[in-house]
Design a protein around this motif. Sequence first.
Motif, PDB file in Angstrom:
ATOM      1  N   PHE A 141      21.849  10.460  58.728  1.00 33.97           N
ATOM      2  CA  PHE A 141      23.206  10.460  59.246  1.00 33.97           C
ATOM      3  C   PHE A 141      23.240   9.732  60.586  1.00 33.97           C
ATOM      4  O   PHE A 141      22.248   9.679  61.308  1.00 33.97           O
ATOM      5  CB  PHE A 141      23.719  11.901  59.438  1.00 33.97           C
ATOM      6  N   THR A 145      28.138  11.437  63.140  1.00 34.08           N
ATOM      7  CA  THR A 145      28.294  12.342  62.003  1.00 34.08           C
ATOM      8  C   THR A 145      27.505  13.626  62.215  1.00 34.08           C
ATOM      9  O   THR A 145      27.991  14.737  61.945  1.00 34.08           O
ATOM     10  CB  THR A 145      27.827  11.656  60.712  1.00 34.08           C
ATOM     11  N   LEU A 146      26.285  13.470  62.716  1.00 35.25           N
ATOM     12  CA  LEU A 146      25.441  14.638  62.954  1.00 35.25           C
ATOM     13  C   LEU A 146      26.052  15.543  64.023  1.00 35.25           C
ATOM     14  O   LEU A 146      26.099  16.767  63.861  1.00 35.25           O
ATOM     15  CB  LEU A 146      24.047  14.190  63.388  1.00 35.25           C
ATOM     16  N   THR A 149      29.247  17.309  62.611  1.00 35.70           N
ATOM     17  CA  THR A 149      28.892  18.358  61.654  1.00 35.70           C
ATOM     18  C   THR A 149      28.328  19.577  62.365  1.00 35.70           C
ATOM     19  O   THR A 149      28.668  20.721  62.039  1.00 35.70           O
ATOM     20  CB  THR A 149      27.872  17.823  60.639  1.00 35.70           C
ATOM     21  N   GLN A 150      27.481  19.330  63.361  1.00 36.49           N
ATOM     22  CA  GLN A 150      26.882  20.436  64.090  1.00 36.49           C
ATOM     23  C   GLN A 150      27.939  21.226  64.864  1.00 36.49           C
ATOM     24  O   GLN A 150      27.943  22.458  64.854  1.00 36.49           O
ATOM     25  CB  GLN A 150      25.813  19.942  65.054  1.00 36.49           C
ATOM     26  N   LEU A 152      31.099  21.462  64.175  1.00 40.62           N
ATOM     27  CA  LEU A 152      31.948  22.174  63.221  1.00 40.62           C
ATOM     28  C   LEU A 152      31.264  23.432  62.706  1.00 40.62           C
ATOM     29  O   LEU A 152      31.840  24.530  62.728  1.00 40.62           O
ATOM     30  CB  LEU A 152      32.320  21.248  62.059  1.00 40.62           C
ATOM     31  N   LEU A 153      30.025  23.286  62.243  1.00 40.58           N
ATOM     32  CA  LEU A 153      29.319  24.431  61.669  1.00 40.58           C
ATOM     33  C   LEU A 153      28.965  25.459  62.737  1.00 40.58           C
ATOM     34  O   LEU A 153      29.151  26.672  62.539  1.00 40.58           O
ATOM     35  CB  LEU A 153      28.050  23.957  60.954  1.00 40.58           C
TER      36      LEU A 153
END
Length: 259
Positions: A141, A145-146, A149-150, A152-153
Amino acid sequence: MAATSAAVLNGLGSPLLSGGKKSQALFSAPIAARSVGGAVAAPRRFVVVAATAPKKSWLPGVKAGGNFVDPEWLDGSLPGDYGFDPLGLGKDPAFLKWYREAELIHGRWAMAAVVGIFVGQAWSGIPWFEAGADPGAIAPFSFGTLLGTQLLLMGWVESKRWVDYFNPESQSVEWATPWSRTAENFANATGDQGYPGGKFFDPLSLAGTLNGGVYIPDKEKLDRLKLAEIKHARIAMLAMLIFYFEAGQGKTPLGALGL
């Protein structure tokens, strides 16, 4: 025999061993019950009171200092509590528990990061602060993007943890992880916030025992592990702070050790 007994009693009644006149009076009294007014008086009973262990301090050589050295809101009940709270962050009991859980989580991340930094550089030879940008690094990624995503999660997980902290077990639902039997494996078996335990989080039964498939926590073992964990967590967080300063100078932990 009588002379020997008298000598022993006289020795116990000496100021050196008894420590004062009141104690001497107790020790010098006859062992047999005395007769008072025709009635037999009951022999005296000695009550031994155990001294309370002194509260540990983060500045053991300093006896004064008020709340800076010995804050009144820290009573030593928390694992690793040595009275260090110079900013008074723990005056509110509710936030004191929250800060302790935050310390635990940051410490656990730091312990995992320290091990990962040493193992990663020893395996690949790439400094930890350059691993993501190295052409040979495995990065399916992009950085954006990484990061997204991090965030968000992690944001989702942290928000649920925040809600669960103020409303315990409100975020535990059976359908969250149906393949792992949530109610059975992810239950807060120890009953302590931040220490889930149970068959999933304590598979080796280091802080409890399995009896007929039911996890039973062992308070004595759990207390020892709590103290050991918070000490290691604090050392790891301090180590990560040093790693950041070293990275600012272009150095790595292994390089600083000459490895």
